[in-house]
Design an enzyme around this catalytic site. Structure first.
Site, PDB file in Angstrom:
ATOM      1  NE  ARG A   1      -2.099   0.640   3.861  1.00  0.00           N
ATOM      2  CZ  ARG A   1      -1.414   1.302   4.798  1.00  0.00           C
ATOM      3  NH1 ARG A   1      -1.105   2.581   4.607  1.00  0.00           N
ATOM      4  NH2 ARG A   1      -1.025   0.716   5.905  1.00  0.00           N
TER       5      ARG A   1
ATOM      6  CE1 TYR B   1       1.893   2.118   8.535  1.00  0.00           C
ATOM      7  CE2 TYR B   1       0.829   3.765   9.926  1.00  0.00           C
ATOM      8  CZ  TYR B   1       0.878   3.037   8.747  1.00  0.00           C
ATOM      9  OH  TYR B   1      -0.089   3.238   7.779  1.00  0.00           O
TER      10      TYR B   1
ATOM     11  CG  HIS C   1      -5.556   2.228   7.148  1.00  0.00           C
ATOM     12  ND1 HIS C   1      -5.706   0.946   6.667  1.00  0.00           N
ATOM     13  CD2 HIS C   1      -6.678   2.498   7.871  1.00  0.00           C
ATOM     14  CE1 HIS C   1      -6.852   0.454   7.090  1.00  0.00           C
ATOM     15  NE2 HIS C   1      -7.466   1.370   7.807  1.00  0.00           N
TER      16      HIS C   1
END
Length: 368
Positions: free
Chosen positions: A265, A278, A269
């Site tokens: 990805r 992260y 998100h």
């Protein structure tokens, strides 16, 4: 069962040791493992056109979110090879069970993009007709759509319909109990269903290493008697080849099949996420070098299957598509408060009728 027969039975369920690949990240062809055939040139050219359209749709939807026209949008940039191949592997009579991140797949299936974005805009739970499109509503709760897919697949089998169900799921969803129940249920019933994992490395912010200790998520099918495979999810040629084989396996009466696609990805998100907390930018750049769209374009051009005119035509079509989407999204939604009571019960309860009448009276008073 003899030890030899048992060994053969187990081996038949195992995925390849390394992901199936037809095309390298820089667009060079490689010899795939035995048993897989390259899709037709025509299907690859069509896949490219749809990937260009899907990438532009994703970019436009992301922009609409920033403009406040969408409440939320989960981007799938970088996962187009998975979503387009998943749709191309299905026939019109087959069913697709998507997640909230699979809007590009729905557009590729031919659903009006305004209807696709209805959920993310906050209009309705689903903006299209699932029965007419054979696409289930986009599922936000993780993995619940896998059980729905098995139920539909079993219904198709019982009716002797020549149909297959394909359930899209993310890597995070494979940690949910519903996913494991669905695998077991499908295997016992020999339901014609394909479980398609888009392993994009993160369940929101949780990396794959914190989710599973399995050598690959594809191995999760073995314990339930479901044959599995893993594939390079940024190589559309490989993904389409593997999914065509998986769908044929299910359609021919051999039961379910599990496919794990290794992809990434590229964006956050959702628009509410900060991925820099992260993951490292160098990791993103490494995956950007394996971009599925540029990989397919390079491969097709090397085989003289794609010209400059074809590339420009695809881009022009995508820009026209994006302009139409902007126009449609700029129109304000006509809100009817009475819709709150539609489709709650087949036969409305007395309490619901009372509440409906109360709202109707208050609405009428406010208009006056």
């Amino acid at each position: 069962m003899s030890v030899k027969a048992l060994r053969q039975a187990v081996d038949s369920l195992l995925p390849s040791l390394s992901p199936v690949r037809f095309v390298t990240p820089d667009g060079r062809p490689v010899k795939p493992p035995p048993g897989y055939e390259a899709p037709s040139d025509e299907s690859l050219r069509e896949a490219y056109r749809r990937m260009v359209l899907g990438r532009r749709f994703d970019t436009q939807a992301t922009a609409l979110t920033k403009q406040g026209r969408l409440a939320v949008y989960p981007s799938s940039r970088g996962q187009e090879a998975c979503q387009i191949a998943g749709v191309l592997a299905l026939r019109d009579q087959d069913w697709l069970f998507p997640t909230y991140r699979d809007s590009v797949a729905l557009v590729s299936r031919g659903i009006d993009p305004l209807e696709v974005l209805t959920l993310l805009r906050g209009g309705w739970h689903c903006g299209y007709d699932p029965a007419a499109t054979r696409v289930a509503p986009q599922c936000t709760p993780l993995a619940t759509q896998t059980i729905h897919a098995v139920g539909m697949a079993d219904a198709l089998r019982r009716r002797d319909e020549d149909g297959v169900a394909m359930a899209f799921i993310g890597d995070g969803g494979t940690s949910e109990g519903d996913f494991h129940e669905a695998l077991n249920y499908a295997a016992v019933l020999k339901a014609p269903v394909v479980f398609f994992i888009q392993n994009n490395r993160y369940a929101i912010s949780v990396p794959l290493a914190r989710q599973s200790a399995a050598p690959a998520l594809a191995y999760k099918g073995v314990g339930y008697g479901v044959p599995s495979e893993q594939v390079d999810g940024n190589d559309l040629v490989a993904v389409l080849s593997v999914l065509l084989a998986a769908v044929e396996h299910a359609r021919s009466g051999k039961g379910p099949f599990l496919v794990e696609a290794h992809t990434y990805r590229m964006e956050a998100h959702t628009n509410a996420d900060d991925p820099t907390r992260y993951r490292d930018r160098r990791e993103v750049e490494e995956w950007e070098s394996a971009d599925p769209l540029s990989r397919l374009e390079t491969y097709l051009r090397s085989r003289s299957l794609l010209t400059e005119e074809d590339i420009e035509a695809a881009k022009e079509e995508a820009e026209t598509f994006a302009a139409q989407l902007r126009t449609g999204m700029n129109a304000d939604i006509e809100v009817d408060p009475m819709e709150l009571f539609d489709h709650v019960f087949a036969e409305p309860t007395p309490q619901l009728l009372e509440q409906r009448a109360q709202l109707a009276a208050e609405s009428l008073f406010q208009k006056d």
